[in-house]
Design a protein around this motif. Sequence first.
Motif, PDB file in Angstrom:
ATOM      1  N   GLN A  97       0.845  -1.189   0.000  1.00  0.00           N
ATOM      2  CA  GLN A  97       0.000   0.000   0.000  1.00  0.00           C
ATOM      3  C   GLN A  97       0.885   1.246   0.000  1.00  0.00           C
ATOM      4  OE1 GLN A  97      -2.410  -0.811   3.582  1.00  0.00           O
ATOM      5  NE2 GLN A  97      -4.204  -0.979   2.240  1.00  0.00           N
ATOM      6  N   THR A  98       0.369   2.323  -0.608  1.00  0.00           N
ATOM      7  CA  THR A  98       1.113   3.576  -0.665  1.00  0.00           C
ATOM      8  C   THR A  98       0.718   4.459   0.510  1.00  0.00           C
ATOM      9  OG1 THR A  98       1.220   3.480  -3.085  1.00  0.00           O
ATOM     10  CG2 THR A  98       1.623   5.616  -2.051  1.00  0.00           C
ATOM     11  N   HIS A  99       1.683   4.770   1.367  1.00  0.00           N
ATOM     12  CA  HIS A  99       1.441   5.592   2.550  1.00  0.00           C
ATOM     13  C   HIS A  99       2.064   6.972   2.356  1.00  0.00           C
ATOM     14  CE1 HIS A  99       0.181   2.338   5.523  1.00  0.00           C
ATOM     15  NE2 HIS A  99       0.481   1.673   4.419  1.00  0.00           N
ATOM     16  N   GLU A 100       1.314   8.003   2.702  1.00  0.00           N
ATOM     17  CA  GLU A 100       1.824   9.371   2.698  1.00  0.00           C
ATOM     18  C   GLU A 100       1.958   9.818   4.150  1.00  0.00           C
ATOM     19  OE1 GLU A 100      -0.961  11.572   0.340  1.00  0.00           O
ATOM     20  OE2 GLU A 100      -0.047  10.937  -1.554  1.00  0.00           O
ATOM     21  N   LEU A 101       3.184  10.154   4.542  1.00  0.00           N
ATOM     22  CA  LEU A 101       3.478  10.464   5.939  1.00  0.00           C
ATOM     23  C   LEU A 101       4.071  11.861   6.070  1.00  0.00           C
ATOM     24  CD1 LEU A 101       5.393   7.131   6.721  1.00  0.00           C
ATOM     25  CD2 LEU A 101       2.927   7.517   6.921  1.00  0.00           C
ATOM     26  N   ILE A 102       3.740  12.532   7.166  1.00  0.00           N
ATOM     27  CA  ILE A 102       4.413  13.771   7.549  1.00  0.00           C
ATOM     28  C   ILE A 102       5.214  13.465   8.805  1.00  0.00           C
ATOM     29  CG2 ILE A 102       4.180  16.179   8.242  1.00  0.00           C
ATOM     30  CD1 ILE A 102       3.278  15.677   5.403  1.00  0.00           C
ATOM     31  N   VAL A 103       6.526  13.669   8.713  1.00  0.00           N
ATOM     32  CA  VAL A 103       7.418  13.383   9.836  1.00  0.00           C
ATOM     33  C   VAL A 103       7.912  14.699  10.418  1.00  0.00           C
ATOM     34  CG1 VAL A 103       9.563  12.273  10.562  1.00  0.00           C
ATOM     35  CG2 VAL A 103       8.143  11.210   8.786  1.00  0.00           C
ATOM     36  N   ASP A 104       7.677  14.909  11.716  1.00  0.00           N
ATOM     37  CA  ASP A 104       8.144  16.112  12.409  1.00  0.00           C
ATOM     38  C   ASP A 104       9.488  15.789  13.057  1.00  0.00           C
ATOM     39  OD1 ASP A 104       8.568  18.118  14.533  1.00  0.00           O
ATOM     40  OD2 ASP A 104       6.582  18.826  13.930  1.00  0.00           O
ATOM     41  N   LEU A 105      10.535  16.484  12.607  1.00  0.00           N
ATOM     42  CA  LEU A 105      11.877  16.189  13.103  1.00  0.00           C
ATOM     43  C   LEU A 105      12.109  16.732  14.509  1.00  0.00           C
ATOM     44  CD1 LEU A 105      13.782  16.874   9.781  1.00  0.00           C
ATOM     45  CD2 LEU A 105      13.451  14.663  10.868  1.00  0.00           C
ATOM     46  N   SER A 106      11.356  17.758  14.894  1.00  0.00           N
ATOM     47  CA  SER A 106      11.498  18.291  16.250  1.00  0.00           C
ATOM     48  C   SER A 106      10.853  17.353  17.259  1.00  0.00           C
ATOM     49  CB  SER A 106      10.862  19.687  16.344  1.00  0.00           C
ATOM     50  OG  SER A 106      11.462  20.582  15.427  1.00  0.00           O
ATOM     51  N   LEU A 107       9.668  16.854  16.911  1.00  0.00           N
ATOM     52  CA  LEU A 107       8.956  15.945  17.805  1.00  0.00           C
ATOM     53  C   LEU A 107       9.449  14.509  17.682  1.00  0.00           C
ATOM     54  CD1 LEU A 107       5.310  17.277  17.267  1.00  0.00           C
ATOM     55  CD2 LEU A 107       6.897  17.850  19.126  1.00  0.00           C
ATOM     56  N   GLN A 108      10.225  14.241  16.614  1.00  0.00           N
ATOM     57  CA  GLN A 108      10.743  12.894  16.374  1.00  0.00           C
ATOM     58  C   GLN A 108       9.608  11.870  16.244  1.00  0.00           C
ATOM     59  OE1 GLN A 108      14.352  11.628  16.367  1.00  0.00           O
ATOM     60  NE2 GLN A 108      14.314  13.713  15.566  1.00  0.00           N
ATOM     61  N   GLU A 109       8.578  12.254  15.490  1.00  0.00           N
ATOM     62  CA  GLU A 109       7.450  11.338  15.321  1.00  0.00           C
ATOM     63  C   GLU A 109       6.690  11.650  14.041  1.00  0.00           C
ATOM     64  OE1 GLU A 109       3.930  13.634  17.825  1.00  0.00           O
ATOM     65  OE2 GLU A 109       5.129  12.097  18.844  1.00  0.00           O
ATOM     66  N   ILE A 110       5.850  10.698  13.636  1.00  0.00           N
ATOM     67  CA  ILE A 110       4.972  10.885  12.487  1.00  0.00           C
ATOM     68  C   ILE A 110       3.723  11.610  12.970  1.00  0.00           C
ATOM     69  CG2 ILE A 110       3.574   9.710  10.741  1.00  0.00           C
ATOM     70  CD1 ILE A 110       5.621   7.405  10.861  1.00  0.00           C
TER      71      ILE A 110
END
Length: 265
Positions: A97-110
């Motif tokens: 499946q194709t997943h679109e993710l936003i990763v926050d580098l400050s919070l270290q999480e998706i």
Amino acid sequence: MAAAPSQAVLFIILLHIFYIFAPSHQYHPLDSLTPSEFSQIRSIVTKAYPESSTHNLTFQYVGLEEPSKQTVISWLKNETTTNPPRQAFVIARIDHQTHELIVDLSLQEITSKRIYSGYGYPMFTFEDQENADKLAFTYPPFVASIRRRGLKLEEVVCESFSVGWYGEEEEEGKNNKRIVKVMCYYMNGTVNLFMRPIEGISMTVDLDEMKIIGFQDRVTVPVPKADETEFRESKIKPPFRQSLKEITVVQPDGPSFTIDGHMIR
């Protein structure tokens, strides 16, 4: 066909060298992701979706998730304010499946995730294409077709191409696979392989299952000769075309712009 991993490693090394020796510059919210940020993103995503024998994860795209225009304008008006959060947009294939993710580098999480279910698929990776190309050489019908043409299997090179999408509606369970078409060429005396296609043979590969799902050997067509297919300068023989007249472009006072990191002024 095992060049993809080494190419990826070389690319990462070159990125590191660039960032080590590139002149320092003022931070900007639209700066490209750095090698260390790419590593962080990989760690965050693989932690959320650990790979296993039944759980497959591939990165198809990773890039900066740009802050809104208004956020950038506000920051430019007062650069002493807190920097906008650094985020990345990731397209990953997870369990077919194709997943679109936003990763926050400050919070270290998706911070955002969704499964894309529209038409089309993400771009191919080197591994997708190389693995698809290799399948032909262990597929008995293909090997038999090459031998029937009197060709040397070790001189055959295969390349995979998208089959495209032309607006047709997809039926449930039909035409909704990630498929490539594999076409093959014959070297044997030239490096210009595209001048020597092996006509009549067509194969389709399901990239998720990584297996050949379609094969046809419709007709035997003579392979074009290797003569006069060379394009490397050191190998080209006369007569040559008349040389072009020289042209010179100069800026005695230097360029009219400066480069500061990723910014051109």
